[in-house]
Design a protein around this motif. Structure first.
Motif, PDB file in Angstrom:
ATOM      1  N   LEU A  56       0.865  -1.177   0.000  1.00 33.06           N
ATOM      2  CA  LEU A  56       0.000   0.000   0.000  1.00 33.06           C
ATOM      3  C   LEU A  56       0.903   1.230   0.000  1.00 33.06           C
ATOM      4  O   LEU A  56       1.300   1.729   1.052  1.00 33.06           O
ATOM      5  CB  LEU A  56      -0.912  -0.018   1.222  1.00 33.06           C
ATOM      6  CG  LEU A  56      -1.835  -1.236   1.339  1.00 33.06           C
ATOM      7  CD1 LEU A  56      -2.570  -1.228   2.671  1.00 33.06           C
ATOM      8  CD2 LEU A  56      -2.832  -1.266   0.179  1.00 33.06           C
ATOM      9  N   LEU A  63      -6.387   5.825   1.455  1.00 38.29           N
ATOM     10  CA  LEU A  63      -6.572   4.423   1.821  1.00 38.29           C
ATOM     11  C   LEU A  63      -8.015   3.931   1.705  1.00 38.29           C
ATOM     12  O   LEU A  63      -8.251   2.892   1.070  1.00 38.29           O
ATOM     13  CB  LEU A  63      -6.037   4.179   3.239  1.00 38.29           C
ATOM     14  CG  LEU A  63      -6.204   2.752   3.778  1.00 38.29           C
ATOM     15  CD1 LEU A  63      -5.470   1.750   2.912  1.00 38.29           C
ATOM     16  CD2 LEU A  63      -5.735   2.674   5.225  1.00 38.29           C
ATOM     17  N   PHE A  85      -0.672  -7.663   3.297  1.00 37.87           N
ATOM     18  CA  PHE A  85      -0.657  -6.250   2.950  1.00 37.87           C
ATOM     19  C   PHE A  85       0.500  -5.583   3.685  1.00 37.87           C
ATOM     20  O   PHE A  85       0.628  -5.705   4.908  1.00 37.87           O
ATOM     21  CB  PHE A  85      -1.972  -5.573   3.347  1.00 37.87           C
ATOM     22  CG  PHE A  85      -3.154  -5.996   2.520  1.00 37.87           C
ATOM     23  CD1 PHE A  85      -3.533  -5.265   1.407  1.00 37.87           C
ATOM     24  CD2 PHE A  85      -3.880  -7.140   2.849  1.00 37.87           C
ATOM     25  CE1 PHE A  85      -4.623  -5.648   0.633  1.00 37.87           C
ATOM     26  CE2 PHE A  85      -4.970  -7.537   2.092  1.00 37.87           C
ATOM     27  CZ  PHE A  85      -5.350  -6.794   0.975  1.00 37.87           C
ATOM     28  N   SER A  87       2.097  -1.982   4.429  1.00 33.43           N
ATOM     29  CA  SER A  87       1.728  -0.564   4.380  1.00 33.43           C
ATOM     30  C   SER A  87       2.926   0.341   4.615  1.00 33.43           C
ATOM     31  O   SER A  87       3.697   0.130   5.549  1.00 33.43           O
ATOM     32  CB  SER A  87       0.666  -0.265   5.441  1.00 33.43           C
ATOM     33  OG  SER A  87       0.497   1.137   5.595  1.00 33.43           O
ATOM     34  N   LEU A  89       2.134   3.663   4.714  1.00 36.75           N
ATOM     35  CA  LEU A  89       1.346   4.877   4.966  1.00 36.75           C
ATOM     36  C   LEU A  89       1.760   5.529   6.283  1.00 36.75           C
ATOM     37  O   LEU A  89       1.692   4.904   7.340  1.00 36.75           O
ATOM     38  CB  LEU A  89      -0.143   4.543   5.011  1.00 36.75           C
ATOM     39  CG  LEU A  89      -0.867   4.394   3.676  1.00 36.75           C
ATOM     40  CD1 LEU A  89      -0.355   3.178   2.924  1.00 36.75           C
ATOM     41  CD2 LEU A  89      -2.368   4.247   3.907  1.00 36.75           C
ATOM     42  N   LEU A  97      -5.225  -0.239  10.074  1.00 39.46           N
ATOM     43  CA  LEU A  97      -5.037  -1.000   8.844  1.00 39.46           C
ATOM     44  C   LEU A  97      -5.788  -2.323   8.899  1.00 39.46           C
ATOM     45  O   LEU A  97      -6.467  -2.715   7.937  1.00 39.46           O
ATOM     46  CB  LEU A  97      -3.549  -1.254   8.608  1.00 39.46           C
ATOM     47  CG  LEU A  97      -2.704  -0.032   8.240  1.00 39.46           C
ATOM     48  CD1 LEU A  97      -1.226  -0.326   8.428  1.00 39.46           C
ATOM     49  CD2 LEU A  97      -2.972   0.393   6.792  1.00 39.46           C
ATOM     50  N   VAL A 109      -1.175  -7.986   8.005  1.00 38.27           N
ATOM     51  CA  VAL A 109      -0.628  -6.653   7.765  1.00 38.27           C
ATOM     52  C   VAL A 109       0.751  -6.519   8.393  1.00 38.27           C
ATOM     53  O   VAL A 109       0.983  -6.983   9.513  1.00 38.27           O
ATOM     54  CB  VAL A 109      -1.547  -5.551   8.346  1.00 38.27           C
ATOM     55  CG1 VAL A 109      -0.940  -4.170   8.123  1.00 38.27           C
ATOM     56  CG2 VAL A 109      -2.937  -5.632   7.736  1.00 38.27           C
ATOM     57  N   ARG A 111       3.432  -3.226   8.841  1.00 35.79           N
ATOM     58  CA  ARG A 111       3.645  -1.800   8.620  1.00 35.79           C
ATOM     59  C   ARG A 111       5.140  -1.540   8.467  1.00 35.79           C
ATOM     60  O   ARG A 111       5.950  -1.992   9.285  1.00 35.79           O
ATOM     61  CB  ARG A 111       3.085  -1.014   9.805  1.00 35.79           C
ATOM     62  CG  ARG A 111       3.130   0.486   9.651  1.00 35.79           C
ATOM     63  CD  ARG A 111       2.541   1.165  10.877  1.00 35.79           C
ATOM     64  NE  ARG A 111       2.761   2.604  10.820  1.00 35.79           N
ATOM     65  CZ  ARG A 111       2.587   3.422  11.843  1.00 35.79           C
ATOM     66  NH1 ARG A 111       2.188   2.947  13.016  1.00 35.79           N
ATOM     67  NH2 ARG A 111       2.813   4.718  11.705  1.00 35.79           N
TER      68      ARG A 111
END
Length: 273
Positions: A56, A63, A85, A87, A89, A97, A109, A111
């Protein structure tokens, strides 16, 4: 950042351009990817169906719309299960998320906070796995990020600070290099020469910090002879507030990241009402 991550993976032969899928709303953006041989589409759902790992790499406020587009444009919902996923961000927490992506069965997820020097294999990246991320997920992401420089696991509470320091830091350092180059030009050096010397000086100083293990204050003192030229220059930097300005820059970048995350949270709360 998407380009930097892509370059790192393909440079280390972790993946080929033809195995990558990229989506964006702009044909101008997609054209650049197509030239590299990447599968470039406008439908996020296509990427979600074809990719096992989905990065992402968008602005935080986009988002919700990006995830909504996955639902809207996927043709085979059963293919969007058990996806990882990743991320990048700023300011968007793992909890947020995971809530946004909860509709995708088996989603996990991680990050991450990378920086653009990944493009030259000198990245400084940190990551933090979500509650459902597996050890295999973590190892894969570590391998991807390590292919382009330094990579480290950190607690999520540190992500904002690292993002401000390492994520925004290159721009701060470029400004310092440019200023050093300006000083060289002022003293009669050609611009190209001044920039090369300034950049190499910063590179050399950074390697001294990393490879000697000495405190930066000690290294500084080794350059500053009593009554010499360098300590006179340091005095000017201190008087001008260079040290406090850089500290303020990191703090301001961190606070901005928090602000962006809060705006995303407020939007989600509004949309759910």
């Amino acid at each position: 950042m998407a380009s930097a991550i892509c370059e790192g993976m393909t440079r280390k032969d972790l993946i080929t351009h033809s195995q990558l899928y990229v989506s964006a709303p702009s044909e101008k953006t997609l054209k650049k990817w197509r030239v590299m041989g990447v599968n470039a589409v406008t439908e996020n759902g296509k990427v979600a169906e074809e990719a096992d790992i989905i990065f992402l790499a968008i602005k935080p406020h986009i988002l919700p719309a990006a995830v909504a587009d996955i639902y809207k444009t996927m043709n085979h919902p059963t293919k969007v299960i058990n996806k990882l996923f990743v991320s990048i961000l700023a300011g968007i927490t793992l909890e947020s998320l995971e809530n946004v992506l909860a509709g995708f069965e088996g989603s996990r997820v991680i990050r991450v906070m990378p920086n653009t020097p990944m493009m030259v294999s000198e990245g400084c990246t940190v990551y933090c796995p979500g509650q459902n991320a597996t050890q295999t997920d973590i190892k894969i992401v570590e391998k991807i990020l390590s292919s382009s420089g330094f990579c480290s696991l950190v607690p999520e509470a540190m992500m904002t600070g690292v993002g401000a320091l390492a994520g925004s830091g290159p721009a701060f350092v470029y400004t310092v290099i440019e200023a050093l180059s300006d000083g060289g030009v002022k003293m009669g050096l050609p611009r190209a020469m001044a920039t090369q010397f300034a950049a190499q000086t910063v590179l050399g100083a950074a390697k001294m910090v990393l490879e000697t293990g000495k405190h930066t204050g000690t290294l500084k003192d080794e350059v500053c002879s009593p009554g010499g030229t360098t300590i006179a220059g340091i005095h000017v930097l201190e008087r001008g507030g260079l040290r406090s300005s850089l500290m303020d820059a990191v703090e301001t970048a961190a606070l901005k990241s928090i602000e962006l995350g809060q705006k995303h949270g407020k939007k989600n709360n509004h949309d759910s009402k």
